[in-house]
Design a protein around this motif. Sequence first.
Motif, PDB file in Angstrom:
ATOM      1  N   ARG A  97       0.506  -1.120  -0.045  1.00 32.03           N
ATOM      2  CA  ARG A  97      -0.034  -0.202  -0.500  1.00 32.03           C
ATOM      3  C   ARG A  97       0.423   1.579  -0.102  1.00 32.03           C
ATOM      4  O   ARG A  97       0.290   2.096  -0.844  1.00 32.03           O
ATOM      5  CB  ARG A  97      -0.781  -0.328   1.061  1.00 32.03           C
ATOM      6  CG  ARG A  97      -2.057  -0.679   1.000  1.00 32.03           C
ATOM      7  CD  ARG A  97      -2.644  -0.965   2.330  1.00 32.03           C
ATOM      8  NE  ARG A  97      -4.239  -2.216   2.516  1.00 32.03           N
ATOM      9  CZ  ARG A  97      -4.719  -2.912   3.301  1.00 32.03           C
ATOM     10  NH1 ARG A  97      -4.691  -1.799   4.379  1.00 32.03           N
ATOM     11  NH2 ARG A  97      -5.518  -3.433   3.053  1.00 32.03           N
ATOM     12  N   GLY A  98       2.177   1.308   1.021  1.00 29.58           N
ATOM     13  CA  GLY A  98       2.562   2.139   1.420  1.00 29.58           C
ATOM     14  C   GLY A  98       2.942   2.564  -0.477  1.00 29.58           C
ATOM     15  O   GLY A  98       3.326   4.518  -1.116  1.00 29.58           O
ATOM     16  N   VAL A  99       3.578   1.618  -1.221  1.00 30.86           N
ATOM     17  CA  VAL A  99       4.557   2.557  -2.396  1.00 30.86           C
ATOM     18  C   VAL A  99       3.639   2.331  -3.584  1.00 30.86           C
ATOM     19  O   VAL A  99       3.122   3.806  -4.609  1.00 30.86           O
ATOM     20  CB  VAL A  99       5.285   0.886  -3.067  1.00 30.86           C
ATOM     21  CG1 VAL A  99       5.548   0.783  -4.502  1.00 30.86           C
ATOM     22  CG2 VAL A  99       6.244   0.423  -2.257  1.00 30.86           C
ATOM     23  N   ALA A 149       6.175   5.018   5.925  1.00 30.82           N
ATOM     24  CA  ALA A 149       6.306   3.841   7.013  1.00 30.82           C
ATOM     25  C   ALA A 149       5.590   3.667   8.167  1.00 30.82           C
ATOM     26  O   ALA A 149       5.718   2.624   8.363  1.00 30.82           O
ATOM     27  CB  ALA A 149       6.832   5.951   8.243  1.00 30.82           C
ATOM     28  N   ILE A 150       4.315   4.032   7.853  1.00 26.42           N
ATOM     29  CA  ILE A 150       3.247   3.474   8.117  1.00 26.42           C
ATOM     30  C   ILE A 150       2.774   1.845   7.138  1.00 26.42           C
ATOM     31  O   ILE A 150       2.640   0.628   8.140  1.00 26.42           O
ATOM     32  CB  ILE A 150       1.682   3.891   7.298  1.00 26.42           C
ATOM     33  CG1 ILE A 150       1.247   5.138   8.485  1.00 26.42           C
ATOM     34  CG2 ILE A 150       0.782   2.736   7.932  1.00 26.42           C
ATOM     35  CD1 ILE A 150       0.342   5.932   7.789  1.00 26.42           C
ATOM     36  N   LYS A 156       8.988   2.467  12.159  1.00 29.53           N
ATOM     37  CA  LYS A 156       8.172   2.721  12.925  1.00 29.53           C
ATOM     38  C   LYS A 156       7.074   4.044  12.158  1.00 29.53           C
ATOM     39  O   LYS A 156       7.027   4.274  12.314  1.00 29.53           O
ATOM     40  CB  LYS A 156       8.558   3.728  14.786  1.00 29.53           C
ATOM     41  CG  LYS A 156       9.699   1.986  15.258  1.00 29.53           C
ATOM     42  CD  LYS A 156      10.528   3.217  16.387  1.00 29.53           C
ATOM     43  CE  LYS A 156      11.683   2.187  16.888  1.00 29.53           C
ATOM     44  NZ  LYS A 156      11.988   3.013  18.051  1.00 29.53           N
ATOM     45  N   SER A 157       5.223   3.466  13.455  1.00 28.36           N
ATOM     46  CA  SER A 157       4.613   4.742  12.664  1.00 28.36           C
ATOM     47  C   SER A 157       3.655   4.639  13.580  1.00 28.36           C
ATOM     48  O   SER A 157       2.925   5.163  12.994  1.00 28.36           O
ATOM     49  CB  SER A 157       3.507   3.041  11.895  1.00 28.36           C
ATOM     50  OG  SER A 157       3.444   2.200  12.672  1.00 28.36           O
TER      51      SER A 157
END
Length: 313
Positions: A97-99, A149-150, A156-157
Amino acid sequence: MLALLLQTFGITAPVFSMLFLGVLLRRIGSIDPPFINTASALVFNATMPVMLFLGIYHSDLHRAASPAVMLYFCLATLGGFLVAWGWAIWRVPREDRGVYVQGAFRGNNGIVGLALATSLYGEHGLALGSVLAALVILCYNTLATVVLAIYSPVLKSDPLSIARQVLVNPLILGVLAALPFAWWGIHLPAWLLTSGEYFARMTLPLALICIGGTLSLPVLRSSGPLALSASLMKMVWLPALCTSVAWLCGFRGAELGVLFLYFASPTAAASFVMARAAQANAELAAAIVVVTTLAAALTTNLGLFILQWGGWI
């Protein structure tokens, strides 16, 4: 339109030549994964921050700064980011999801967007585009740091850790360091600027070669559906939505044209660098950069044709 198509090709062709060079160098064994890891870290931590610093240092932040345009761009960027993130939560595996979100909202405005804005509107486009570029870098890198980060396996998120990662992000530090120099016109020694420019010129070739070295047919096949989905979000849905709302808000002429070009720019190569730094799916990030850059020649020209046909720019 033919001239604009040739202009767009002239901008994207060097990008693809570096990508294909990376593919070739990896194929013949001149570069390998350890080199790609080291070079990506060098770009993220050193050469790209210097490039961003110099880009803002040479910008005239006082000229053509429109508060309305800047405010709208910030709000539209945040809105597009939330739309992409909402879609990713619904349709994208958690680990990607982050990417996905980063690739779907983060454009290559400092190169493609600014070059096209200058081509269309000359000095006014350069001035307006440069002012927006400083804002773009802060918005994009902050939001990208948060979402990576999440979902990162190593970062750490919690809110405090994310805030710390934003504040120590080398790209953001490069921008923040340049703002006082650009705003107050503080001059640096010529020898220092020349040395910095030598160093910064490594950034894009090195980043693009690393992206090309990461690509392979199996990776493109495995990343295909997600890369295509993120690319459609970046090159079609979000530019259409954000530009339409800008039109409804009353923006016309150069302001609307530059906003469209910035919304419609292909995904920035920096997204690949940040994905590797977060130990996320760098192969997906690389595929999104390639697909959106390919699509840019078509979608950018089509969007400009529609806006010019309507007499709005």
